[in-house]
Design a protein around this motif. Structure first.
Motif, short mmCIF file in Angstrom:
data_model
loop_
_atom_site.label_atom_id
_atom_site.label_comp_id
_atom_site.label_asym_id
_atom_site.label_seq_id
_atom_site.Cartn_x
_atom_site.Cartn_y
_atom_site.Cartn_z
N TYR A 57 0.75 -1.21 -0.04
CA TYR A 57 -0.08 -0.04 -0.07
C TYR A 57 0.83 1.35 0.04
CZ TYR A 57 0.97 0.24 5.06
OH TYR A 57 1.53 0.30 6.48
N ALA A 189 -2.64 3.06 4.98
CA ALA A 189 -3.32 1.86 4.74
C ALA A 189 -4.86 2.14 4.87
CB ALA A 189 -2.70 0.98 5.77
N TRP A 192 -6.03 3.50 1.80
CA TRP A 192 -6.09 2.41 0.56
C TRP A 192 -7.34 1.75 0.71
CZ3 TRP A 192 -6.66 -2.40 -0.70
CH2 TRP A 192 -5.90 -2.99 -1.97
#
Length: 601
Positions: A57, A189, A192
């Motif tokens: 990521y 993250a 993402w």
């Protein structure tokens, strides 16, 4: 013709086999990602789950990106084959913890577990985003296999790696190393997931973040970061709160730790530029060697010297969370408003303080451990005060107050009772009081959803070595039930096979339903209403659930220790630090003289 028919039959059989073993694949905004399908079993029920492992990521945080905020990885140039875990972030080896077999500085990966079941809502599966613990220095997403929790709860599970130790939290107060990279990794993250989880059948508007220990503290800190608005709606904190005392936590920088590393690499430390250049050029293996040497030395001073944790960097953490909590009854700020906008499920285990026993001797000898009155009075209590209030003048009055609070006055010198009081002391300071304080602050609004639990049962196989005389669950013991006991017994217990007792599996089933209910609806009781009704945590009733062989509801969890540590002890320290005699306060009065008849003038 016969040969043709036979050949066609074989071809059709092969095609059918291929289709039945179809490789799961998603078309994300970043490109095509393929995974693998695995079968899991829990309490006799078989499930299938699609796993997508080791998805990057962020760009590798190496070279010029070391000690810098993470950068998005970007699109894939070709189909990404997500069937292997990525490397874990560099870390030392801790006793009694799983050893990461593959570590590298290129470690910013996430793993996704998708149940092969129809989602509970047309919008897609609810998503649970797990942040691992490990004192901000060890751990990885690899350890936590989300397949059973995903399947039993019918939710998507995401686990992640984030930078640890010096590489994750070096803060020298400028752009060369501004700190909190591990927290920023978690944030990236989450972004993402928000942008890509729909491709996996997830609902980006139903994301719950949860974590344990340092991962739990991370969840709480993400709940204080307003830039996360819209990335998740629920938080579950397991054994870790905002005001948990931790070496190096919430300081302005960790320059002293940086110098310690540089000195032990034989670098010049005359200027900060010398220090940062040394650390940027060092191999990650050399950085970890410094940590390992400090740990292996057995000295607490050396261990503290290499400790790095989240700092008040002015960006991710702008104010001391501990001070914010203390002022929250009368003051508010943007961070607290965001914190209270997120639904919270918060709790601790029955004997969290037992984790401190590993500092007192060999695990094999813990059953026979006894604490003397002298050790309690001259080591444990003063040592605790020095750690908590090292920058304050603490009078002996406070020491005596603590001795009084953590003494069984029916058996004040009994070594067996004293060892229990010792784990109560550590449990109250590091877990129970911070847990209650955080939930009280969160619940101090009219429209918030707040829940509290206490996980009590002593398990058949505790996660950490635990002597027989400890009655309740130790730190980390809830992780097995939360993840449906989907772990490698060889790694954890050095045994080839293990099946928990049936009552533990029943408990695990209930825990997973509460957790995933909360992820789906924001209420741990819905949609599965067969569970014991878990009441909201409110300031007037302070109701909470106790998990055990049979669950129950109680009130005022750790009310006395919270009052003692969060109000009484600070008030006594403040009073004794600024103590004045009556004469000093009101000025010296002239002496009076009286005659024999009692007339004074």
């Amino acid at each position: 013709m016969a040969h043709f028919v036979k050949g066609l039959t074989i071809f059709l059989i092969l095609i059918n086999q291929y289709q039945s073993a179809e490789v799961p694949s998603v078309a994300s905004k970043l490109g095509s990602i393929t995974g693998e399908t695995k079968s899991v079993t829990f309490q006799g029920n078989k499930y299938q789950v699609d796993r997508y492992l080791g998805i990057p990521y962020a760009k590798p945080p190496t070279g010029d990106l070391r000690f810098q905020p993470p950068q998005p990885f970007g699109p894939f140039s070709e189909t990404y084959n997500a069937v292997d875990f990525g490397a874990s972030c560099p870390q030392p080896i801790y006793p009694f913890m799983p050893v990461e077999k593959k570590t590298d500085e290129d470690c910013l990966f996430l793993n996704i577990y998708v149940p092969r079941q129809k989602p509970d809502e047309p919008s897609g599966h609810a998503v649970m985003f797990f942040i691992h613990g490990g004192g901000f220095s060890i751990g990885s997403g690899v350890i936590y296999d989300g397949a059973v929790l995903s399947s039993v709860g019918n939710v998507i599970i995401v686990t992640i790696n984030y930078r640890l130790g010096l590489l994750g939290f070096l803060d020298i107060g400028n752009e060369k190393a501004s700190g909190n990279f591990g927290l920023l990794d978690q944030h990236l993250a989450l972004q993402w997931v928000n942008e890509n989880i729909d491709a996996f059948g997830g609902d980006k508007d139903r994301v719950t973040i949860f974590g344990e220990s340092a991962g739990s503290m991370s969840v709480a800190m993400q709940m204080l970061y307003p830039s996360n608005k819209g990335l998740f709606r629920n938080g579950i904190t397991q054994s870790g709160a905002l005001s948990l005392p931790f070496p190096g936590l919430y300081v302005e920088n960790n320059i002293d730790a940086a110098k310690y590393y540089a000195k032990n690499m034989s670098c010049t430390v005359d200027t900060l530029a010398d220090v940062i250049n040394c650390l940027k050029e060092a191999s990650h293996e050399n950085i970890i060697r410094i940590v390992q040497d400090a740990m292996d030395s057995g000295g607490m001073d050396a261990a503290y010297s290499v400790s790095t944790a989240p700092t008040i960097d002015g960006k991710f953490i702008r104010h001391s969370p501990e001070e914010m909590l203390q002022k929250a009854e009368t003051e508010t700020c943007e961070e607290l408003k965001f914190f209270r906008s997120i639904r919270l499920m918060n709790g601790v285990n029955g004997n969290e303080g037992a984790s401190a026993l590993l500092m007192l001797g060999d695990a094999e000898n813990l059953d026979d451990l006894e604490i003397t009155r002298e050790q309690m009075n001259t080591e444990h209590i003063p040592g605790t005060l020095a750690f908590l209030y090292g920058n304050k003048t603490v009078s002996d009055v406070v020491n005596q107050l603590m001795i009084s609070e953590y003494t069984d006055w029916e058996n004040p010198d009994d070594p067996k009772r004293l060892r229990e009081q010792m784990i109560n002391l550590y449990g109250d300071i590091y877990f129970n009081a911070p847990c209650v304080e955080m939930s009280r602050v969160h619940a101090n609004e009219t429209d918030v959803e707040s829940y509290v639990y206490n996980f009590l049962p002593r398990l058949d196989k505790p996660l950490l070595p635990l002597p027989k005389w400890v009655k309740y669950a130790n730190h980390g013991d809830e992780l097995g039930p939360v993840f449906g006991y989907n772990f490698d017994p060889q790694v954890l217990f050095n045994i080839s096979e293990y099946t928990p007792p049936e009552w533990e599996l029943d408990l695990s089933n209930r825990i997973m339903k509460y957790w995933t209910n909360f992820a789906k609806t924001g209420d741990p009781n819905k949609p599965d209403s067969k569970l014991l009704a878990w009441p909201k945590y409110e300031l007037d009733s302070q109701s909470y659930i106790k998990f055990n062989r049979e669950d129950s509801i109680d009130q005022y969890f750790s009310a006395r220790p919270t009052e003692f540590w969060k109000k009484i002890v600070p008030a006594v320290i403040d009073a004794t630090e600024h103590a004045q005699t009556v004469t000093e306060q009101f000025g010296k009065k002239e002496e009076q003289t009286c005659d024999k008849d009692g007339n004074c003038g």
